[in-house]
Scaffold this active site. Structure first.
Site, mmCIF file in Angstrom:
data_model
loop_
_atom_site.group_PDB
_atom_site.id
_atom_site.type_symbol
_atom_site.label_atom_id
_atom_site.label_comp_id
_atom_site.label_asym_id
_atom_site.label_seq_id
_atom_site.Cartn_x
_atom_site.Cartn_y
_atom_site.Cartn_z
ATOM 1 N N ASN A 1 -24.554 20.642 -21.757
ATOM 2 C CA ASN A 1 -23.878 21.664 -22.563
ATOM 3 C C ASN A 1 -24.633 22.978 -22.449
ATOM 4 O O ASN A 1 -25.598 23.091 -21.685
ATOM 5 C CB ASN A 1 -23.761 21.213 -24.022
ATOM 6 N N ASP B 1 -22.041 13.918 -26.927
ATOM 7 C CA ASP B 1 -21.325 12.907 -27.716
ATOM 8 C C ASP B 1 -20.905 11.713 -26.871
ATOM 9 O O ASP B 1 -20.756 10.604 -27.389
ATOM 10 C CB ASP B 1 -20.093 13.528 -28.363
ATOM 11 N N LYS C 1 -25.230 9.000 -4.654
ATOM 12 C CA LYS C 1 -24.293 10.111 -4.782
ATOM 13 C C LYS C 1 -22.870 9.633 -4.522
ATOM 14 O O LYS C 1 -22.581 8.987 -3.512
ATOM 15 C CB LYS C 1 -24.651 11.219 -3.794
ATOM 16 N N PHE D 1 -28.156 20.062 -37.639
ATOM 17 C CA PHE D 1 -27.498 21.301 -37.247
ATOM 18 C C PHE D 1 -26.035 20.996 -36.924
ATOM 19 O O PHE D 1 -25.717 19.948 -36.353
ATOM 20 C CB PHE D 1 -28.171 21.915 -36.022
ATOM 21 N N LYS E 1 -20.337 16.413 -42.533
ATOM 22 C CA LYS E 1 -21.383 15.914 -41.640
ATOM 23 C C LYS E 1 -22.666 15.628 -42.409
ATOM 24 O O LYS E 1 -23.335 14.608 -42.180
ATOM 25 C CB LYS E 1 -21.642 16.949 -40.538
ATOM 26 N N LYS F 1 -24.030 11.752 -42.548
ATOM 27 C CA LYS F 1 -25.251 11.462 -41.817
ATOM 28 C C LYS F 1 -26.490 11.427 -42.718
ATOM 29 O O LYS F 1 -27.605 11.290 -42.235
ATOM 30 C CB LYS F 1 -25.424 12.477 -40.684
#
Length: 406
Positions: free
Chosen positions: A214, A283, A293, A327, A341, A345
């Site tokens: 990301n 995720d 490969k 976060f 959240k 959590k």
């Protein structure tokens, strides 16, 4: 804040040299004593007379133009500086700095100074993204040089992208912020506490040469680790893919995947006081990563994805005395998703931001965050540097963990 501060302004050869005149003027207006050093290439874009008129000081460009017999000019400038800033900084000057070259007045002064150094790059987008330039900037960051990231937009060369020197007004704000922080002694509110901070993006392998990740740079997590260290904590930084060098005097544990990160945290978990999960964890991951490969075949390729371990949720289930900070990077309905959240959590604090807002997204040097607990919003912070956000977050956390106030 800048009154009486002696700032050496290095100007190198790029079209953005014209902005150096505005930067010089604004620093002088703020009360700074500005001493300008120009490269010969910079003189092709802007004159010494312009910067001399704005700075009210002689402008230096020749190492051998010794004007005062009692001092060696480049040593004198290196010693008097409270701060040295190179703006604009070309790829060439960044390379000289990284490799210790001293073949002109500016590079010689930079090599001689012990003052803090800031660099505001300006160059073509492809030059800025070149591996050599990236590596040179990493070298300098590891030595404590601060970078003021260039902006994105239409460049003088006609390209559109990242490479435009940051605006002088913003650079002045960064300099003011630096001197504000230097003038403050951070209280050691976290003395004796063991803190795990996660930073950066995780990497989930598709095959030996491809992976899913990301946009996280790790800047927020690294800022938290640095401030926590300054506040007296023993800091363990569990770092995925990061774009900046981690601070000194902390334990760095490099990891790749979400599972790696989870395992690294578990190894430290039992006697940890605080975990701050600032990393951007994937995720999902490919169900099966290929050993070799994968070759191209057919018009499409399908990857079967499975969920990665939800690190924060697992820690929330296991925690006993540990204080857990999460976060939440959101794009809409920030407060709603953040509250959900935090409860799901079992976190003690949740730091949320809207990553679509300018100045609050990935890779930015600034952030705009909300800090929540189970009772709702604790504090809404305006746009601040990530280090300032870290300081405020850790201060709030210290009040709850240690029962102390700054």
């Amino acid at each position: 804040m800048l009154n009486g501060k002696k700032i050496v302004l290095g100007v190198t050869g790029g079209i953005a040299a014209y902005k150096a005149a505005t930067l010089c003027s604004k620093l002088v207006q703020k009360g700074a004593d500005v001493h300008v050093i120009m490269t010969s290439s910079a003189q092709q874009f802007i004159t010494e007379l312009t910067l001399q008129s704005l700075s009210k000081n002689p402008v230096y460009s020749d190492t051998f133009d010794e004007r005062e017999p009692s001092v060696v000019s480049h040593i004198n400038l290196a010693d008097l500086a409270d701060l040295v800033i190179v703006a604009p900084a070309t790829a060439n000057m960044i390379a000289k700095m990284a490799h210790g070259l001293a073949d002109d007045m500016l590079s010689t002064t930079l090599l001689a100074t012990t003052a803090p150094i800031m660099v505001a790059p300006a160059m073509n987008v492809h030059m800025y993204q070149h591996p050599a330039v990236i590596e040179n900037m990493r070298i300098l960051e590891s030595r404590g040089v601060s970078f003021i990231e260039p902006g994105e937009g239409l460049l003088a060369c006609g390209y559109v992208g990242k490479g435009r020197m940051e605006e002088p007004e913003s650079i002045v704000q960064v300099i003011e912020q630096y001197f504000a922080e230097v003038g403050q002694v951070k209280p050691r509110l976290l003395e004796g506490k063991k803190i795990i901070v996660t930073a950066g993006g995780t990497i989930e392998r598709i095959d030996p040469v491809r992976y899913i990740t990301n946009d996280s740079s790790g800047k927020m997590g690294i800022a938290i680790a640095k401030v926590a260290r300054d506040m007296g904590a023993e800091v363990y930084l569990v770092a995925g893919h990061i774009d900046v060098a981690p601070p000194k005097d902390i334990h760095v544990i490099p990891v790749q995947s979400a599972q790696d990160m989870y395992d690294a945290i578990l190894a430290l978990w039992e006697d940890t006081d605080v975990v701050i999960k600032a990393a951007a964890v994937a995720d999902y991951r490919p169900r099966n990563a290929a050993d070799q490969k994968m070759k191209k075949s057919g018009e499409t390729m399908t990857l079967e994805m499975v969920k990665t371990v939800d690190i924060l949720e697992q820690l929330g289930r296991m925690k006993k005395s540990q204080f857990l900070v999460g976060f939440a990077a959101e794009t809409n309905d920030v407060e709603t998703y953040t509250r959900e959240k935090l409860i799901r959590k079992n976190c003690d604090l949740m730091v949320a931001n809207d990553v679509t807002t300018e100045g609050a997204g990935f890779r930015s040097d600034t952030n705009i965050v909300q800090i929540h607990d189970r009772n709702g919003l604790v504090e809404q912070l305006p746009m601040l540097s990530k280090e300032e956000v870290a300081h405020r977050l850790l201060t709030i956390m210290a009040e709850r963990v240690c029962g102390v106030h700054s």
